[in-house]
Motif scaffolding. Structure first.
Motif, PDB file in Angstrom:
ATOM      1  N   LEU A  90       5.485  26.841  20.071  1.00  0.00           N
ATOM      2  CA  LEU A  90       4.161  27.011  19.461  1.00  0.00           C
ATOM      3  C   LEU A  90       3.247  27.858  20.344  1.00  0.00           C
ATOM      4  N   SER A  91       3.297  27.604  21.647  1.00  0.00           N
ATOM      5  CA  SER A  91       2.384  28.311  22.563  1.00  0.00           C
ATOM      6  C   SER A  91       2.672  29.812  22.588  1.00  0.00           C
ATOM      7  N   SER A  92       3.948  30.203  22.530  1.00  0.00           N
ATOM      8  CA  SER A  92       4.271  31.639  22.514  1.00  0.00           C
ATOM      9  C   SER A  92       3.882  32.271  21.179  1.00  0.00           C
ATOM     10  N   SER A  93       3.998  31.493  20.092  1.00  0.00           N
ATOM     11  CA  SER A  93       3.555  32.012  18.782  1.00  0.00           C
ATOM     12  C   SER A  93       2.047  32.232  18.813  1.00  0.00           C
ATOM     13  N   LEU A  94       1.338  31.322  19.464  1.00  0.00           N
ATOM     14  CA  LEU A  94      -0.120  31.486  19.605  1.00  0.00           C
ATOM     15  C   LEU A  94      -0.450  32.711  20.436  1.00  0.00           C
ATOM     16  N   GLN A  95       0.309  32.892  21.504  1.00  0.00           N
ATOM     17  CA  GLN A  95       0.110  34.087  22.329  1.00  0.00           C
ATOM     18  C   GLN A  95       0.184  35.346  21.456  1.00  0.00           C
ATOM     19  N   ARG A  96       1.181  35.362  20.571  1.00  0.00           N
ATOM     20  CA  ARG A  96       1.383  36.531  19.700  1.00  0.00           C
ATOM     21  C   ARG A  96       0.183  36.743  18.782  1.00  0.00           C
ATOM     22  N   VAL A  97      -0.263  35.666  18.100  1.00  0.00           N
ATOM     23  CA  VAL A  97      -1.345  35.873  17.112  1.00  0.00           C
ATOM     24  C   VAL A  97      -2.694  36.115  17.789  1.00  0.00           C
ATOM     25  N   LEU A  98      -2.866  35.582  18.997  1.00  0.00           N
ATOM     26  CA  LEU A  98      -4.153  35.775  19.688  1.00  0.00           C
ATOM     27  C   LEU A  98      -4.179  37.089  20.468  1.00  0.00           C
ATOM     28  N   GLY A  99      -2.991  37.615  20.777  1.00  0.00           N
ATOM     29  CA  GLY A  99      -2.921  38.796  21.648  1.00  0.00           C
ATOM     30  C   GLY A  99      -3.179  38.440  23.097  1.00  0.00           C
ATOM     31  N   ALA A 100      -2.749  37.247  23.500  1.00  0.00           N
ATOM     32  CA  ALA A 100      -2.956  36.783  24.890  1.00  0.00           C
ATOM     33  C   ALA A 100      -1.764  37.231  25.742  1.00  0.00           C
ATOM     34  N   ASP A 101      -1.660  38.550  25.911  1.00  0.00           N
ATOM     35  CA  ASP A 101      -0.425  39.117  26.459  1.00  0.00           C
ATOM     36  C   ASP A 101      -0.138  38.731  27.913  1.00  0.00           C
ATOM     37  N   ASN A 102      -1.164  38.270  28.632  1.00  0.00           N
ATOM     38  CA  ASN A 102      -0.948  37.948  30.052  1.00  0.00           C
ATOM     39  C   ASN A 102      -0.656  36.467  30.300  1.00  0.00           C
ATOM     40  N   ALA A 103      -0.528  35.710  29.226  1.00  0.00           N
ATOM     41  CA  ALA A 103      -0.383  34.254  29.397  1.00  0.00           C
ATOM     42  C   ALA A 103       1.080  33.823  29.545  1.00  0.00           C
ATOM     43  N   VAL A 104       1.277  32.822  30.399  1.00  0.00           N
ATOM     44  CA  VAL A 104       2.558  32.110  30.459  1.00  0.00           C
ATOM     45  C   VAL A 104       2.439  30.964  29.454  1.00  0.00           C
ATOM     46  N   CYS A 105       3.461  30.786  28.610  1.00  0.00           N
ATOM     47  CA  CYS A 105       3.292  29.839  27.495  1.00  0.00           C
ATOM     48  C   CYS A 105       4.379  28.782  27.474  1.00  0.00           C
ATOM     49  N   PHE A 106       3.955  27.546  27.372  1.00  0.00           N
ATOM     50  CA  PHE A 106       4.950  26.477  27.176  1.00  0.00           C
ATOM     51  C   PHE A 106       4.354  25.328  26.385  1.00  0.00           C
ATOM     52  N   ASP A 107       5.257  24.589  25.699  1.00  0.00           N
ATOM     53  CA  ASP A 107       4.847  23.409  24.930  1.00  0.00           C
ATOM     54  C   ASP A 107       5.126  22.160  25.762  1.00  0.00           C
ATOM     55  N   LEU A 108       4.438  21.108  25.400  1.00  0.00           N
ATOM     56  CA  LEU A 108       4.565  19.864  26.157  1.00  0.00           C
ATOM     57  C   LEU A 108       4.637  18.715  25.147  1.00  0.00           C
ATOM     58  N   SER A 109       5.521  17.768  25.413  1.00  0.00           N
ATOM     59  CA  SER A 109       5.706  16.662  24.471  1.00  0.00           C
ATOM     60  C   SER A 109       5.370  15.336  25.140  1.00  0.00           C
ATOM     61  N   ALA A 110       4.264  14.747  24.752  1.00  0.00           N
ATOM     62  CA  ALA A 110       3.919  13.402  25.234  1.00  0.00           C
ATOM     63  C   ALA A 110       3.167  12.670  24.116  1.00  0.00           C
ATOM     64  N   ALA A 111       3.574  12.932  22.874  1.00  0.00           N
ATOM     65  CA  ALA A 111       3.029  12.269  21.680  1.00  0.00           C
ATOM     66  C   ALA A 111       1.494  12.264  21.701  1.00  0.00           C
ATOM     67  N   CYS A 112       0.907  11.098  21.449  1.00  0.00           N
ATOM     68  CA  CYS A 112      -0.558  11.038  21.300  1.00  0.00           C
ATOM     69  C   CYS A 112      -1.289  11.214  22.628  1.00  0.00           C
ATOM     70  N   SER A 113      -0.572  11.130  23.754  1.00  0.00           N
ATOM     71  CA  SER A 113      -1.187  11.402  25.060  1.00  0.00           C
ATOM     72  C   SER A 113      -1.071  12.884  25.412  1.00  0.00           C
ATOM     73  N   GLY A 114      -0.441  13.674  24.533  1.00  0.00           N
ATOM     74  CA  GLY A 114      -0.066  15.042  24.870  1.00  0.00           C
ATOM     75  C   GLY A 114      -1.217  15.908  25.364  1.00  0.00           C
TER      76      GLY A 114
END
Ligand code: COA
Length: 325
Positions: A90-114
């Motif tokens: 998701l984070s890399s897809s966001l990078q694409r639509v926002l044009g945040a070309d300099n960002a390192v992107c990763f998702d994190l899974s911790a349910a409702c504490s995420g």
């Protein structure tokens, strides 16, 4: 020491409002039962939006409010269980639509504490000097992992996204402390099965045809009402602060009775707890940032306020954070 600060927030919600009465049309339930047991009156359900669209809206609002351009972001962390697809994340897809070309992107899974876990990760990168501007998101389309015939679970949840831009604080304000925890031994009380492993080297396994959330409601309830106050108390003690110092508590919006119980156990006035679950239900990783954004934009949370953010849920996981706005 470098301190991290929330520079701006935003939220993205589906258009479609689903009331308790709407649910009672196909489930053996009632508006009265749901309101009395949970405090929830309605929720938003993604009848047409993707999670990426909801997150993009939240991110753009947070960037506008903070005055941060997409090109300035050096990291995007998205907390979710329900990305539109596992790859790309998701984070890399966001990078694409926002044009945040300099960002390192990763998702994190911790349910409702995420969201709290993601915000703490951003804080660590900023404090250690490895990042200057981080976009943090919590977003879920939980409606796709609900069993819509299970009245004890599906009535609780909703879809949505919230975001925060985190940067370097110019003064003493910002993220002061965090307390995170996990208890994997109790994980089965809130679970979601995955696809079975299928490969040519392994006997075929019979897996579930559809994967839905399984919840032991009362066990989750007991966990929340004991762990949340304990985490907040620990956070405040370690920071040399008291309940009286806190202007607003922004807890995960799972159930009004959980928040009331936390307030009672903490001996804190209920008026100090921000509540919006009546309109959105439990949006998992999105609930804390949506509530934070509403609190800020409505003027309930003001510059200089001391606030506590707290999330809890599957894993089991929990996390609380002390922030001077
Ligand atoms: N409408 C009407 N009746 C319902 C119902 C619904 N939507 N869901 C369950 N019931 C019934 C049950 O079948 C049960 O009936 P019975 O007494 O005839 O067996 C009765 O209501 C009581 O069920 P119970 O599960 O004991 O209710 P509860 O008071 O524990 O409330 C929850 C259920 C789910 C609202 C509550 O346990 C809860 O909120 N738990 C925490 C869940 C949570 O926050 N999860 C996410 C954490 S991130």
């Amino acid at each position: 020491m470098i301190r991290a600060k929330i520079l701006g927030t935003g939220r993205g919600l589906p258009e479609r409002v689903v009331t308790n009465d709407d649910l009672a049309e196909f489930l053996d339930t009632s508006d009265t039962w749901i309101r009395e047991r949970t405090g929830i009156c309605q929720r938003r359900i993604a009848a047409k939006e993707t999670l990426l669209e909801l997150c993009e809206e939240a991110a753009r609002q947070a960037m506008d409010q903070s005055g941060v351009e997409a090109g300035e972001l050096d990291m995007i962390i998205a907390a979710t269980l329900t990305a539109d697809h596992p790859l790309p994340n998701l984070s890399s897809s966001l990078q694409r639509v926002l044009g945040a070309d300099n960002a390192v992107c990763f998702d994190l899974s911790a349910a409702c504490s995420g969201f709290i876990f993601a915000l703490t990760t951003a804080q660590m990168y900023i404090q250690s000097g490895h990042a200057k501007k981080v976009l943090v998101l919590g977003g879920e389309i939980l409606s796709k992992i609900m069993d819509w015939t299970d009245r004890s679970t599906c009535i609780l949840f909703g879809d949505g996204a919230g975001a925060a831009v985190v940067g370097v604080s110019e003064n003493e304000q910002g993220i002061l402390a965090a307390d995170l925890g996990s208890n994997g031994k109790k994980g089965s009380v809130l679970s979601l099965p995955g696809r079975p492993v299928e490969n040519p080297f392994r006997p075929a396994e019979k897996g579930p045809e559809k994967c839905y959330v399984h919840m032991e409601g009362q066990e989750v309830f007991k966990f929340a009402v004991s762990q949340v106050p304990a985490s907040i108390r620990k956070l405040l003690e370690e920071s040399g602060k008291s309940i009286a110092d806190v202007d607003c508590f922004v807890l995960h919006q799972a159930n009004l009775r959980i928040i009331r119980s936390a307030a009672k156990r903490l001996k804190a006035p209920e008026e100090k707890f921000f509540i919006n679950m009546e309109r959105y239900g439990n949006t998992s990783a999105a609930s804390v940032p949506i509530a934070l954004d509403e609190g800020i934009r409505s003027g309930r949370i003001k510059k200089g306020d001391l606030i506590v953010l707290s999330g809890f849920g599957g894993g089991l996981t929990w996390g609380s954070m002390l922030v001077q706005m």
